[in-house]
Design a protein around this motif. Structure first.
Motif, PDB file in Angstrom:
ATOM      1  N   PRO A 114      58.044  66.683  25.184  1.00 46.80           N
ATOM      2  CA  PRO A 114      57.535  65.558  25.977  1.00 46.80           C
ATOM      3  C   PRO A 114      56.171  65.888  26.591  1.00 46.80           C
ATOM      4  N   LYS A 115      55.352  64.916  26.744  1.00 50.07           N
ATOM      5  CA  LYS A 115      54.033  65.112  27.324  1.00 50.07           C
ATOM      6  C   LYS A 115      54.150  65.711  28.717  1.00 50.07           C
ATOM      7  N   GLY A 116      53.395  66.756  28.946  1.00 50.29           N
ATOM      8  CA  GLY A 116      53.408  67.404  30.260  1.00 50.29           C
ATOM      9  C   GLY A 116      54.432  68.514  30.400  1.00 50.29           C
ATOM     10  N   ALA A 117      55.315  68.676  29.437  1.00 50.55           N
ATOM     11  CA  ALA A 117      56.324  69.741  29.533  1.00 50.55           C
ATOM     12  C   ALA A 117      55.636  71.099  29.424  1.00 50.55           C
ATOM     13  N   ARG A 118      56.053  72.023  30.287  1.00 45.95           N
ATOM     14  CA  ARG A 118      55.482  73.366  30.266  1.00 45.95           C
ATOM     15  C   ARG A 118      56.515  74.427  29.913  1.00 45.95           C
ATOM     16  N   ARG A 119      57.765  74.034  29.806  1.00 49.31           N
ATOM     17  CA  ARG A 119      58.814  74.989  29.457  1.00 49.31           C
ATOM     18  C   ARG A 119      59.926  74.246  28.729  1.00 49.31           C
ATOM     19  N   ALA A 120      60.802  75.021  28.082  1.00 49.01           N
ATOM     20  CA  ALA A 120      61.890  74.414  27.311  1.00 49.01           C
ATOM     21  C   ALA A 120      63.062  75.381  27.252  1.00 49.01           C
ATOM     22  N   ILE A 121      64.230  74.818  27.015  1.00 43.62           N
ATOM     23  CA  ILE A 121      65.443  75.596  26.763  1.00 43.62           C
ATOM     24  C   ILE A 121      65.749  75.475  25.276  1.00 43.62           C
ATOM     25  N   LEU A 122      65.953  76.616  24.632  1.00 46.74           N
ATOM     26  CA  LEU A 122      66.163  76.644  23.189  1.00 46.74           C
ATOM     27  C   LEU A 122      67.597  77.057  22.882  1.00 46.74           C
ATOM     28  N   LEU A 123      68.309  76.206  22.155  1.00 48.49           N
ATOM     29  CA  LEU A 123      69.687  76.470  21.744  1.00 48.49           C
ATOM     30  C   LEU A 123      69.684  76.896  20.291  1.00 48.49           C
ATOM     31  N   GLY A 124      70.321  78.031  20.001  1.00 49.79           N
ATOM     32  CA  GLY A 124      70.404  78.448  18.612  1.00 49.79           C
ATOM     33  C   GLY A 124      70.593  79.935  18.464  1.00 49.79           C
ATOM     34  N   GLU A 125      70.566  80.381  17.215  1.00 49.57           N
ATOM     35  CA  GLU A 125      70.744  81.790  16.877  1.00 49.57           C
ATOM     36  C   GLU A 125      69.493  82.571  17.279  1.00 49.57           C
TER      37      GLU A 125
END
Length: 529
Positions: A422-433
């Motif tokens: 999303p516009k303006g996002a500076r971090r994220a949570i990543l689900l996966g291996e």
């Protein structure tokens, strides 16, 4: 480091110069299955680092990348350089430029191996038996031994009732315990054509006197003839060899290696071959899991001989690489060497029975490195951040997403980042291996973004209060770009898909240009006795 950009014509020429080169297709599985250059090896960007290290274990091996002309190859080149690779080029314009230059584009997977199978059928004409004739034999009670050349997992999906699972290589090695005499006809089947053809020719190569047949078009031909398939069968354990049978395997191995001029090496010689600068070596262990456990060889790559021939590009990413093939008696290795040599590899046989019991080769560790995953976060903390608007990105395989999904999480592929945030996002949570998350996190860091890794499963997320949808939901072909859709349902009762697949296999040879045809060598298999 700078990355060389080459034209499609220059790339094509490099593939046929005879030197080592890793031609990596960094598009996702669906695109690769729809069409790719003959000797391109699947190395999807979503799992780039882990796949490349397995396929190309030498840091200074020349690497050539191809994409869809969409910039993914440039991203992949930067990530491979970070792993330690030093000789990287990419095809200008990607696959569209390759096709526009008039070069062949091949659908499907494992195409070089499949093409070899068709060339072998043309060159050696193994005896075939069609489904109707085999069914008649069974009705009449005519003596024969029916073997399925595929691994147990594929055998369990569908088999002809009564077929015994004994994969290619293992059948030749264990022949004297699997077939009690030299008169009983032997029939070998697979799902289509390649492994049945190769299975029949391996028995000819070791001088079997029994009549040997490949079942024409395998289980697909059986189903197309209106005959039933059995599903869910469990493969029996591999039959053990007594002392005399093991000695016969050794004798056949030596005879085959001598006749076909396949070099045999000692443990010390194998170690020198593995350590030689400027060459990319692979040490394959073709023994059964039980045999490997009894005499481990750390660093060796486990593989069934037949699968290594059938799906070579899943194991080896380097054209003309050096393959050291190892087992106990040398027979499985020598048989694999015959066919892999015809695919353009330099092959050697290492028979562990020739060495002292404690003497096994040492495989040096690679200097290449993969990115580490970002710091982990537990499900409860991740759910709180998600409620505060931190985007959650699901990087798992699409088949896992279909089974369960987190509320608010977005499924995507690594190549969609960072534009999909999303516009303006500076971090994220990543689900996966871990490895898939690590690569995506590295891409986000390069864009100035941070990530946390959510390694939790559905139960842990639900326990943390996260709404989890566990009703199976199917993805469309357009959405699930991480899997091969090329006639994917041919084993699920789609007769038209089976016909298309078999026609595709038989038509591969006709797609070859002169240089591609010349890339396949001769397999010295004697005519039937």
């Amino acid at each position: 480091m700078s990355v060389e950009v080459v034209t499609a014509a220059a790339a094509k020429a490099r593939l046929h110069e005879g030197g080592e080169i890793a031609f990596l297709d960094v598009r996702e599985a669906a695109a690769f299955g729809e069409g790719h250059p003959l000797f391109a090896v699947p190395c999807p960007f979503s799992r780039l680092e882990a796949t490349s290290l397995a396929l190309v274990p030498r840091a200074d091996c020349p690497i050539l990348l191809i994409d869809d002309g969409d910039g993914i190859a440039e991203k992949a080149a930067r990530r491979l350089a970070a792993c330690g690779y030093s000789d990287i080029a990419l095809v200008d314009g990607g696959l569209p430029a390759w096709a526009a230059a008039g070069f062949g584009v091949f659908a499907g997977v494992n195409v070089p191996s499949k093409t070899l199978g068709e060339l072998l059928e043309h060159d050696h004409r193994p005896e075939m038996i069609d489904a109707a004739t085999l069914a008649q034999w069974r009705r009449e009670g005519r003596a024969h031994a029916l073997f399925d050349a595929r691994p147990p997992a594929e055998y369990a999906k569908m088999r002809i009732d009564g077929a015994r699972c004994l994969p290619n290589g293992e059948l030749a090695h264990r022949l004297d315990t699997a077939v009690g005499d030299a008169a009983t006809p032997i029939v070998i089947t697979c799902a289509g054509r390649t492994r049945g053809i190769i299975g029949a020719l391996t028995l000819r190569a070791i001088g079997v006197r029994n009549p040997v047949y490949a079942l024409e078009n395998g289980t697909q031909g059986w189903a197309l003839a209106g005959l039933p398939l059995d599903r869910g069968a469990t493969a029996d354990p591999l039959p053990p060899l007594d002392g005399a049978q093991a000695q016969m395997s050794r004798t056949r191995a030596r005879r085959l290696a001598d006749t076909a001029q396949v070099p045999r090496v000692t443990v010390a010689e194998a170690e020198r071959l593995v350590a030689e600068p400027g060459r990319t070596p692979f040490l394959f262990d073709l023994r059964s899991a039980e045999e490997r456990a009894a005499r481990p060889v750390p660093g060796a790559i486990p593989a069934l001989a037949g699968q290594l021939i059938q799906a070579t590009d899943q194991y080896v990413g380097v054209r003309h690489a050096r393959l050291i093939l190892m087992d106990d008696t040398g027979l499985r290795a020598a048989l694999a060497a015959l066919f892999l040599r015809a695919l353009g590899f330099e092959t050697y046989v290492l028979a562990l029975d020739d060495a002292e019991e404690t003497d096994v080769p040492t495989v040096p560790a690679t200097a290449l490195k993969t990115p580490a995953p970002p710091p982990a976060i537990d499900a409860r903390a991740a759910w709180r951040l998600a409620q505060d608007g931190v985007p959650v990105l699901d990087l798992r395989p699409s088949t896992e997403w279909e089974a369960w999904r987190l509320d608010g999480a977005r499924w995507l592929l690594r190549g969609d980042l960072p534009a999909a945030l999303p516009k303006g996002a500076r971090r994220a949570i990543l689900l996966g291996e871990a490895q898939a998350v690590a690569g995506s996190a590295a891409d986000l860091r390069a864009a100035g973004l941070s990530a946390r890794w959510l390694p939790a499963d559905a139960a842990a997320c639900a326990q943390a209060g996260w709404p989890v949808e566990c009703v199976r939901r199917r993805m469309s072909r357009e959405e699930a770009r991480d899997r091969v859709w090329f006639v994917h349902d041919r084993h699920d009762g789609n007769a038209e898909a089976s016909r298309q697949y078999l026609a595709w296999e038989m038509g591969l040879v006709h797609q070859l240009d002169e240089a591609e045809r010349d890339a396949f060598g001769w397999v010295p298999v004697p005519a039937p006795a």
